[in-house]
Scaffold this active site. Sequence first.
Site, PDB file in Angstrom:
ATOM      1  NE  ARG A  31       6.594  -0.440  10.628  1.00 35.28           N
ATOM      2  CZ  ARG A  31       5.492  -0.557   9.911  1.00 35.28           C
ATOM      3  NH1 ARG A  31       5.441  -0.053   8.706  1.00 35.28           N
ATOM      4  NH2 ARG A  31       4.449  -1.169  10.413  1.00 35.28           N
ATOM      5  CE  LYS A  50      -2.195  -0.730   3.871  1.00 34.72           C
ATOM      6  NZ  LYS A  50      -1.616  -1.995   4.368  1.00 34.72           N
ATOM      7  NE  ARG A  88      -4.084  -1.198  10.330  1.00 30.72           N
ATOM      8  CZ  ARG A  88      -3.049  -0.755   9.608  1.00 30.72           C
ATOM      9  NH1 ARG A  88      -3.119   0.375   8.967  1.00 30.72           N
ATOM     10  NH2 ARG A  88      -1.954  -1.471   9.545  1.00 30.72           N
ATOM     11  NE  ARG A 115       2.586  -4.781  11.437  1.00 26.25           N
ATOM     12  CZ  ARG A 115       3.744  -4.827  10.771  1.00 26.25           C
ATOM     13  NH1 ARG A 115       4.815  -5.334  11.336  1.00 26.25           N
ATOM     14  NH2 ARG A 115       3.827  -4.339   9.569  1.00 26.25           N
ATOM     15  NE  ARG A 171       7.891  -3.082   6.391  1.00 23.84           N
ATOM     16  CZ  ARG A 171       6.594  -2.785   6.378  1.00 23.84           C
ATOM     17  NH1 ARG A 171       6.018  -2.381   5.275  1.00 23.84           N
ATOM     18  NH2 ARG A 171       5.871  -2.891   7.463  1.00 23.84           N
TER      19      ARG A 171
HETATM   20  P1  ADP Z   1       1.321  -2.109   8.265  1.00 25.94           P
HETATM   21  O1  ADP Z   1       0.182  -1.944   7.312  1.00 25.94           O
HETATM   22  O2  ADP Z   1       2.541  -2.657   7.608  1.00 25.94           O
HETATM   23  O3  ADP Z   1       0.967  -2.863   9.500  1.00 25.94           O
HETATM   24  P2  ADP Z   1       1.037   0.683   9.114  1.00 25.94           P
HETATM   25  O4  ADP Z   1       2.111   1.708   9.117  1.00 25.94           O
HETATM   26  O5  ADP Z   1      -0.124   0.898   8.239  1.00 25.94           O
HETATM   27  O6  ADP Z   1       1.805  -0.678   8.758  1.00 25.94           O
HETATM   28  O7  ADP Z   1       0.498   0.476  10.598  1.00 25.94           O
HETATM   29  C1  ADP Z   1       1.372   0.283  11.684  1.00 25.94           C
HETATM   30  C2  ADP Z   1       0.600   0.285  13.014  1.00 25.94           C
HETATM   31  O8  ADP Z   1       0.003   1.572  13.218  1.00 25.94           O
HETATM   32  C3  ADP Z   1      -0.555  -0.698  13.108  1.00 25.94           C
HETATM   33  O9  ADP Z   1      -0.129  -1.981  13.486  1.00 25.94           O
HETATM   34  C4  ADP Z   1      -1.406  -0.033  14.189  1.00 25.94           C
HETATM   35  O10 ADP Z   1      -0.877  -0.235  15.466  1.00 25.94           O
HETATM   36  C5  ADP Z   1      -1.258   1.444  13.866  1.00 25.94           C
HETATM   37  N1  ADP Z   1      -2.315   1.924  12.937  1.00 25.94           N
HETATM   38  C6  ADP Z   1      -2.139   2.376  11.668  1.00 25.94           C
HETATM   39  N2  ADP Z   1      -3.298   2.725  11.113  1.00 25.94           N
HETATM   40  C7  ADP Z   1      -4.259   2.489  12.032  1.00 25.94           C
HETATM   41  C8  ADP Z   1      -5.671   2.626  12.060  1.00 25.94           C
HETATM   42  N3  ADP Z   1      -6.357   3.074  10.987  1.00 25.94           N
HETATM   43  N4  ADP Z   1      -6.324   2.267  13.180  1.00 25.94           N
HETATM   44  C9  ADP Z   1      -5.671   1.818  14.259  1.00 25.94           C
HETATM   45  N5  ADP Z   1      -4.348   1.649  14.309  1.00 25.94           N
HETATM   46  C10 ADP Z   1      -3.631   1.980  13.207  1.00 25.94           C
END
Ligand code: ADP
Length: 205
Positions: free
Chosen positions: A140, A20, A95, A151, A134
């Site tokens: 991270r 994404k 999400r 996740r 990654r």
């Molecule tokens: P990835 O899709 O690889 O898990 P992201 O950067 O999108 O990485 O998300 C990392 C973390 O940030 C998630 O595991 C969550 O803890 C938090 N997060 C991101 N977007 C949301 C969201 N829309 N609602 C709740 N938590 C979120």
Amino acid sequence: MQVLSVLLDLVLLGPPGSGKGTQAARLAEKYRIPAIATGDILRAQVEAGTPLGVQVKAYLDRGELAPDSLVIDIIRHRLSEPDTRRGFILDGFPRTVRQAEALDALLVELGRPLDAVLYLQVDRESLLERLSHRAEVDQRSDDRPDVIAHRIDVFLDQTAPLIDHYRRQSKLRLIDGTQSPELVAAAIDDVIGSLADPTGPSPGG
Ligand code: ADP
């Protein structure tokens, strides 16, 4: 004049590691609209040590979702900023069903329905492989094997229901995310092209 440049409101939906972020960045550059990644916003808050960052750090480290209300607030504010006037790409939001419903309501308020929700489909095996690669290059704290697996489970449990949510709204477009980034980009461009062309065939006839 291209209809395309007027307004393009997109959601990128897909599991962690589905690409994404890569596609959002490319679309942002191509259409000159902001890519809004809630994960990036939350990580920046954690790094800056803001009260919000302190509040969400434990969720991120465990691979759990931050509370809906916090993330919804972030998006509400972000979408009120002027750079979103011509469009936006949401990456990592919504999400949960609750977030999706809040976004629906907000966009009704703003009078700008989503143009499409692009779902990047990638199987679990490929996700695990990509994310462990990654993990070798980035720093991270949630790219540890156990957290990565969690996740993905959180995605299947809390985010996958959005596939049906957007299918019911006829917004969902499936993209094969196992292809190379270039081919994924081409597939996305095809979808966007079909949206922007008012004389084009309606998907599915
Ligand atoms: P990835 O899709 O690889 O898990 P992201 O950067 O999108 O990485 O998300 C990392 C973390 O940030 C998630 O595991 C969550 O803890 C938090 N997060 C991101 N977007 C949301 C969201 N829309 N609602 C709740 N938590 C979120």
